[in-house]
Design a protein around this motif. Structure first.
Motif, PDB file in Angstrom:
ATOM      1  N   LEU A  24      10.100  12.330  -6.885  1.00 47.18           N
ATOM      2  CA  LEU A  24       9.878  12.657  -8.068  1.00 47.18           C
ATOM      3  C   LEU A  24       8.206  13.616  -7.877  1.00 47.18           C
ATOM      4  CD1 LEU A  24       9.956  12.092 -11.307  1.00 47.18           C
ATOM      5  CD2 LEU A  24       7.925  10.089 -10.363  1.00 47.18           C
ATOM      6  N   ILE A  25       7.743  13.532  -6.943  1.00 52.72           N
ATOM      7  CA  ILE A  25       6.444  13.838  -6.864  1.00 52.72           C
ATOM      8  C   ILE A  25       6.144  15.227  -6.463  1.00 52.72           C
ATOM      9  CG2 ILE A  25       3.772  14.228  -7.014  1.00 52.72           C
ATOM     10  CD1 ILE A  25       4.192  10.910  -7.140  1.00 52.72           C
ATOM     11  N   TYR A  26       7.254  15.081  -5.311  1.00 52.71           N
ATOM     12  CA  TYR A  26       6.570  16.219  -3.903  1.00 52.71           C
ATOM     13  C   TYR A  26       8.287  16.876  -4.020  1.00 52.71           C
ATOM     14  CZ  TYR A  26       2.242  14.256  -3.578  1.00 52.71           C
ATOM     15  OH  TYR A  26       1.580  13.340  -3.334  1.00 52.71           O
ATOM     16  N   GLY A  27       8.880  15.902  -4.551  1.00 49.51           N
ATOM     17  CA  GLY A  27      10.759  16.547  -3.995  1.00 49.51           C
ATOM     18  C   GLY A  27      11.170  17.265  -2.352  1.00 49.51           C
ATOM     19  N   ASN A  28      10.284  16.278  -1.783  1.00 50.29           N
ATOM     20  CA  ASN A  28      10.478  16.462  -0.101  1.00 50.29           C
ATOM     21  C   ASN A  28      11.440  14.889   0.488  1.00 50.29           C
ATOM     22  OD1 ASN A  28       8.995  14.341  -0.111  1.00 50.29           O
ATOM     23  ND2 ASN A  28       7.537  15.312   1.183  1.00 50.29           N
ATOM     24  N   VAL A  29      12.035  14.263  -0.395  1.00 44.26           N
ATOM     25  CA  VAL A  29      13.126  13.468   1.091  1.00 44.26           C
ATOM     26  C   VAL A  29      14.512  14.043   0.834  1.00 44.26           C
ATOM     27  CG1 VAL A  29      14.020  11.628  -0.286  1.00 44.26           C
ATOM     28  CG2 VAL A  29      11.868  11.923  -1.196  1.00 44.26           C
ATOM     29  N   ASN A  30      15.052  13.520   1.756  1.00 43.65           N
ATOM     30  CA  ASN A  30      16.594  13.978   1.764  1.00 43.65           C
ATOM     31  C   ASN A  30      16.837  13.197   2.895  1.00 43.65           C
ATOM     32  OD1 ASN A  30      15.604  14.839   4.745  1.00 43.65           O
ATOM     33  ND2 ASN A  30      14.794  16.613   3.825  1.00 43.65           N
ATOM     34  N   LEU A  31      18.512  13.333   3.179  1.00 37.51           N
ATOM     35  CA  LEU A  31      19.016  11.719   4.543  1.00 37.51           C
ATOM     36  C   LEU A  31      18.503  12.646   5.428  1.00 37.51           C
ATOM     37  CD1 LEU A  31      22.877  12.793   3.745  1.00 37.51           C
ATOM     38  CD2 LEU A  31      20.879  11.325   2.309  1.00 37.51           C
ATOM     39  N   LYS A  32      17.367  13.176   6.143  1.00 32.18           N
ATOM     40  CA  LYS A  32      16.417  12.737   7.709  1.00 32.18           C
ATOM     41  C   LYS A  32      15.627  12.020   7.105  1.00 32.18           C
ATOM     42  CE  LYS A  32      19.398  16.968   9.475  1.00 32.18           C
ATOM     43  NZ  LYS A  32      19.341  17.609   9.709  1.00 32.18           N
ATOM     44  N   SER A  33      15.082  11.577   5.628  1.00 31.23           N
ATOM     45  CA  SER A  33      13.808  11.453   5.350  1.00 31.23           C
ATOM     46  C   SER A  33      13.187   9.975   6.138  1.00 31.23           C
ATOM     47  CB  SER A  33      12.983  11.630   4.059  1.00 31.23           C
ATOM     48  OG  SER A  33      13.010  12.841   3.696  1.00 31.23           O
ATOM     49  N   CYS A  34      12.071   9.897   6.729  1.00 34.03           N
ATOM     50  CA  CYS A  34      12.420   8.249   6.635  1.00 34.03           C
ATOM     51  C   CYS A  34      11.343   7.482   7.053  1.00 34.03           C
ATOM     52  CB  CYS A  34      11.911   7.889   8.914  1.00 34.03           C
ATOM     53  SG  CYS A  34      12.101   6.382   9.731  1.00 34.03           S
ATOM     54  N   PHE A  35      11.083   6.270   6.137  1.00 36.54           N
ATOM     55  CA  PHE A  35       9.369   5.870   5.485  1.00 36.54           C
ATOM     56  C   PHE A  35       9.513   4.275   5.953  1.00 36.54           C
ATOM     57  CE2 PHE A  35      11.476   8.658   2.483  1.00 36.54           C
ATOM     58  CZ  PHE A  35      10.630   9.400   1.763  1.00 36.54           C
ATOM     59  N   TYR A  36       7.985   4.001   6.510  1.00 38.89           N
ATOM     60  CA  TYR A  36       7.468   2.780   7.035  1.00 38.89           C
ATOM     61  C   TYR A  36       7.491   2.070   5.901  1.00 38.89           C
ATOM     62  CZ  TYR A  36       6.807   5.718  11.077  1.00 38.89           C
ATOM     63  OH  TYR A  36       7.271   6.478  11.859  1.00 38.89           O
ATOM     64  N   PRO A  37       7.761   0.401   6.001  1.00 44.26           N
ATOM     65  CA  PRO A  37       7.364  -0.440   4.970  1.00 44.26           C
ATOM     66  C   PRO A  37       5.905  -0.321   4.868  1.00 44.26           C
ATOM     67  CG  PRO A  37       8.371  -1.391   7.217  1.00 44.26           C
ATOM     68  CD  PRO A  37       8.220  -0.097   7.508  1.00 44.26           C
ATOM     69  N   THR A  38       6.409  -0.665   3.200  1.00 42.34           N
ATOM     70  CA  THR A  38       5.003   0.159   2.573  1.00 42.34           C
ATOM     71  C   THR A  38       3.668  -1.150   2.234  1.00 42.34           C
ATOM     72  OG1 THR A  38       6.266   1.693   0.934  1.00 42.34           O
ATOM     73  CG2 THR A  38       4.120   0.554  -0.278  1.00 42.34           C
ATOM     74  N   ILE A  39       2.773  -1.058   2.437  1.00 42.35           N
ATOM     75  CA  ILE A  39       1.771  -2.448   2.261  1.00 42.35           C
ATOM     76  C   ILE A  39       1.382  -2.008   0.755  1.00 42.35           C
ATOM     77  CG2 ILE A  39       0.076  -3.539   2.667  1.00 42.35           C
ATOM     78  CD1 ILE A  39       0.126  -2.643   5.636  1.00 42.35           C
ATOM     79  N   GLU A  40       0.531  -0.812   0.681  1.00 39.68           N
ATOM     80  CA  GLU A  40       0.633  -0.459  -0.678  1.00 39.68           C
ATOM     81  C   GLU A  40      -0.225   1.181  -1.141  1.00 39.68           C
ATOM     82  OE1 GLU A  40      -3.393  -0.901  -3.174  1.00 39.68           O
ATOM     83  OE2 GLU A  40      -1.638  -1.820  -3.984  1.00 39.68           O
ATOM     84  N   ASP A  41       0.639   2.312  -1.395  1.00 41.27           N
ATOM     85  CA  ASP A  41       0.231   3.259  -1.447  1.00 41.27           C
ATOM     86  C   ASP A  41      -0.324   3.921  -3.434  1.00 41.27           C
ATOM     87  OD1 ASP A  41       0.583   4.537   1.198  1.00 41.27           O
ATOM     88  OD2 ASP A  41       2.958   4.420   0.967  1.00 41.27           O
ATOM     89  N   ILE A  42      -0.696   4.625  -3.534  1.00 42.29           N
ATOM     90  CA  ILE A  42      -1.301   5.192  -4.912  1.00 42.29           C
ATOM     91  C   ILE A  42      -0.743   6.139  -4.960  1.00 42.29           C
ATOM     92  CG2 ILE A  42      -2.919   5.300  -6.664  1.00 42.29           C
ATOM     93  CD1 ILE A  42      -4.444   2.860  -5.156  1.00 42.29           C
ATOM     94  N   TYR A  43       0.003   6.500  -5.700  1.00 45.57           N
ATOM     95  CA  TYR A  43       0.527   8.305  -6.500  1.00 45.57           C
ATOM     96  C   TYR A  43      -0.226   8.235  -7.779  1.00 45.57           C
ATOM     97  CZ  TYR A  43       4.007   7.499  -2.692  1.00 45.57           C
ATOM     98  OH  TYR A  43       4.232   7.481  -1.455  1.00 45.57           O
ATOM     99  N   VAL A  44      -0.779  10.051  -8.014  1.00 41.07           N
ATOM    100  CA  VAL A  44      -1.285  10.359  -9.463  1.00 41.07           C
ATOM    101  C   VAL A  44      -0.146  11.538  -9.354  1.00 41.07           C
ATOM    102  CG1 VAL A  44      -3.015  11.069 -10.938  1.00 41.07           C
ATOM    103  CG2 VAL A  44      -3.809   9.190  -9.077  1.00 41.07           C
ATOM    104  N   ALA A  45      -0.012  11.471 -10.656  1.00 35.44           N
ATOM    105  CA  ALA A  45       1.157  12.484 -11.294  1.00 35.44           C
ATOM    106  C   ALA A  45       0.198  13.034 -12.361  1.00 35.44           C
ATOM    107  CB  ALA A  45       2.633  12.657 -10.907  1.00 35.44           C
ATOM    108  N   ASN A  46       0.671  13.812 -13.265  1.00 32.04           N
ATOM    109  CA  ASN A  46       0.337  14.298 -14.880  1.00 32.04           C
ATOM    110  C   ASN A  46       2.091  14.568 -14.878  1.00 32.04           C
ATOM    111  OD1 ASN A  46      -2.198  14.672 -14.658  1.00 32.04           O
ATOM    112  ND2 ASN A  46      -2.000  16.473 -12.931  1.00 32.04           N
ATOM    113  N   ILE A  47       2.463  13.451 -15.892  1.00 33.79           N
ATOM    114  CA  ILE A  47       4.319  13.900 -16.572  1.00 33.79           C
ATOM    115  C   ILE A  47       4.085  13.873 -17.408  1.00 33.79           C
ATOM    116  CG2 ILE A  47       6.145  12.626 -16.551  1.00 33.79           C
ATOM    117  CD1 ILE A  47       5.350  10.971 -13.753  1.00 33.79           C
ATOM    118  N   GLU A  48       5.437  14.586 -18.158  1.00 39.22           N
ATOM    119  CA  GLU A  48       5.381  15.273 -19.232  1.00 39.22           C
ATOM    120  C   GLU A  48       5.523  14.327 -20.445  1.00 39.22           C
ATOM    121  OE1 GLU A  48       6.769  19.860 -19.678  1.00 39.22           O
ATOM    122  OE2 GLU A  48       8.158  18.920 -20.834  1.00 39.22           O
ATOM    123  N   THR A  49       5.592  14.180 -21.367  1.00 41.13           N
ATOM    124  CA  THR A  49       6.297  13.014 -22.278  1.00 41.13           C
ATOM    125  C   THR A  49       7.589  13.679 -22.933  1.00 41.13           C
ATOM    126  OG1 THR A  49       4.822  13.638 -24.565  1.00 41.13           O
ATOM    127  CG2 THR A  49       3.876  12.488 -22.844  1.00 41.13           C
TER     128      THR A  49
END
Length: 241
Positions: A24-49
Motif C-alpha cells: 500500500l505505502i511503497y508498492g515494492n512487494v512481489n512474489l519474491k518478497s520475503c518478510f520476517y515475523p513481525t514484533i511491531e512496526d509503525i508506518y505513517v502515510a498520507n492517505i486520500e479520503t
C-alpha cells in the motif's frame, strides 16, 4: 490535514499483514518478497479520503496471533493465551482496526472472530472503525461447501462491519479499503451548531482594539471627555491596525 489517526493492523500470523502495508505505502512487494515475523512496526502515510483530502494515518503492524484450537468462538468468556489475543495497550489508543485473514486458511478467519469479541469487550465504550480484509493468496478450496470469503462476508454482515477482498500482490486492490478507513476516521466536521456565534465573533474581530476600549470606558461619568479627545478618534475614522 490535522490530526494523525491511529490504526492497528492485526490478525493471525502469516496472513500478509506486513505485505499489505508495504504494498500500500511503497508498492515494492512481489512474489519474491520475503518478510520476517513481525514484533511491531509503525508506518505513517498520507492517505486520500473519498472527499479528495489527504489525512495522516499511523499504522501499527502487530505480531501475528496463534489460531485457536477449537474453531470459531463458542463462548465470549473463553480464556485465550497471550499469543492468541491482541496486546492490551493497542485497545487503549486505537481509533481503527484493520483485521486481516488469508482466504485460503479458514483458521485465520476464526482468529478474527475471537479478536472482534475481544475488541468489543475492551474498547472502553469509545467508537472505533473496524474493517476486515481477506488477502487472496490462492484459489478457493473446491471441496469446501462454503469458502472462507463467503463465510467472512456473512459474518461481517452480521457484525455490521465492512469486508474487502484484496491481494497483497495487487496494489490497486488495496486502495478502496484504506480510503474507506481514512474517510471514516476523518468525517466532515460541521462548521458550527450556532451560526449566530460565528457571526458575532467575526464582527468582534473587525472592531479596532482602541474603539472597543473606548466603548468600555465611555459609560464612566467621572471622566471628562476632553481627556480622551486626543487618545481616541471616532469609530467612523479609525482604520484597522
Amino acid at each position: 490535514m490535522g490530526k494523525t489517526s491511529k490504526v492497528v493492523v492485526c490478525g493471525m500470523k502469516g496472513v500478509g499483514k506486513t505485505a499489505v502495508l508495504e504494498q500500500l505505502i511503497y508498492g515494492n512487494v512481489n512474489l519474491k518478497s520475503c518478510f520476517y515475523p513481525t514484533i511491531e512496526d509503525i508506518y505513517v502515510a498520507n492517505i486520500e479520503t473519498d472527499r479528495g483530502t489527504k489525512e495522516r494515518v499511523c499504522f501499527y503492524d502487530t505480531a501475528g496471533l496463534e489460531p485457536p484450537l477449537t474453531g470459531p468462538p463458542q463462548s465470549p468468556t473463553m480464556q485465550l493465551t497471550t499469543n492468541q489475543v491482541l496486546q492490551r495497550h493497542y485497545l487503549g489508543f486505537a481509533e481503527g482496526f484493520v483485521m486481516v485473514y488469508d482466504t485460503t486458511r479458514p483458521e485465520s478467519l476464526d482468529v478474527l472472530m475471537y479478536l472482534k469479541k475481544d475488541i468489543d469487550r475492551n474498547k472502553d465504550k469509545k467508537e472505533v472503525v473496524i474493517l476486515v480484509i481477506g488477502n487472496r493468496t490462492g484459489p478457493d478450496d473446491i471441496n469446501s461447501l462454503e469458502n472462507t470469503c463467503s463465510k467472512a462476508s456473512n459474518w461481517c454482515a452480521r457484525e455490521k462491519i465492512r469486508h474487502f477482498e484484496v491481494s497483497a500482490m495487487d496494489r490497486a486492490s488495496l486502495y478502496e479499503p484504506f480510503i474507506f478507513m481514512t474517510s471514516r476516521l476523518n468525517p466532515v466536521q460541521n462548521k458550527t451548531a450556532f451560526p449566530q456565534l460565528s457571526t458575532l465573533s467575526f464582527i468582534a474581530r473587525r472592531i479596532p482594539v482602541r474603539v472597543v476600549f473606548a466603548f468600555r470606558i465611555s459609560s464612566s461619568l467621572l471622566l471628562e471627555s476632553s481627556k480622551f479627545s486626543d487618545a481616541f478618534t471616532s469609530p467612523g475614522s479609525v482604520s484597522e491596525d
